[in-house]
Write an enzyme that holds these catalytic residues in place. Sequence first.
Site, mmCIF file in Angstrom:
data_model
loop_
_atom_site.group_PDB
_atom_site.id
_atom_site.type_symbol
_atom_site.label_atom_id
_atom_site.label_comp_id
_atom_site.label_asym_id
_atom_site.label_seq_id
_atom_site.Cartn_x
_atom_site.Cartn_y
_atom_site.Cartn_z
ATOM 1 N N GLU A 55 -83.423 -12.273 22.217
ATOM 2 C CA GLU A 55 -83.098 -12.758 23.567
ATOM 3 C C GLU A 55 -81.638 -12.468 23.896
ATOM 4 O O GLU A 55 -81.305 -12.054 25.003
ATOM 5 C CB GLU A 55 -83.353 -14.270 23.664
ATOM 6 C CG GLU A 55 -84.800 -14.683 23.418
ATOM 7 C CD GLU A 55 -85.064 -15.053 21.965
ATOM 8 O OE1 GLU A 55 -84.552 -14.358 21.052
ATOM 9 O OE2 GLU A 55 -85.793 -16.038 21.743
ATOM 10 N N CYS A 95 -84.844 -19.798 20.188
ATOM 11 C CA CYS A 95 -84.176 -20.795 19.352
ATOM 12 C C CYS A 95 -83.189 -21.585 20.222
ATOM 13 O O CYS A 95 -82.954 -21.264 21.390
ATOM 14 C CB CYS A 95 -83.457 -20.111 18.191
ATOM 15 S SG CYS A 95 -81.910 -19.294 18.645
ATOM 16 N N CYS A 98 -80.356 -19.526 21.824
ATOM 17 C CA CYS A 98 -80.820 -18.672 22.917
ATOM 18 C C CYS A 98 -81.166 -19.494 24.155
ATOM 19 O O CYS A 98 -80.992 -19.024 25.284
ATOM 20 C CB CYS A 98 -81.999 -17.827 22.469
ATOM 21 S SG CYS A 98 -81.488 -16.512 21.333
HETATM 22 ZN ZN LIG Z 1 -82.208 -17.154 19.292
#
Ligand SMILES: [Zn+2]
Length: 146
Positions: A55, A95, A98
């Site tokens: 990302e 995550c 991100c």
């Molecule tokens: Zn991430």
Amino acid sequence: MGDDDLLAAARAAAADAYAPYSGFAVGAAVRTRSGRIHPGANMENASYGLSLCAEAAALARAVAENDFQVVEIAVVGGKRGEGGTLVPGDPVTPCGRCRQLLKEAADVAGADIRVISANADLSKVLETTVSELLPHAFGPDHLTDG
Ligand SMILES: [Zn+2]
């Protein structure tokens, strides 16, 4: 379906991920207000903590193209199995780091960002938004007076 091209771009990026340590390949693709798609893949490092997420790579690519009005992002990934084919698992969601990067992009765009997460063969898809993934987020507004 309108998400097919974005998911396909993310899936293609996952195939190119540099993930020799975890074997977990992730691809992401952002679509911007201009309609362009910017892909990214995760890039691991022998110093594990330096690894970059797909990302972040896709967002950085959009910035580098001076096209940072992100509307939506697709994230696709899975564990590499026999022959390098990704094993279908559960949809891969961004995550925590991100999510924060996407929150910044949403502020830049002035609108929430759609997040389409899928597993490796796109048989499972989860649709959500940045504000749903990161409620009560810290953002640029916190740095201004008043
Ligand atoms: Zn991430």
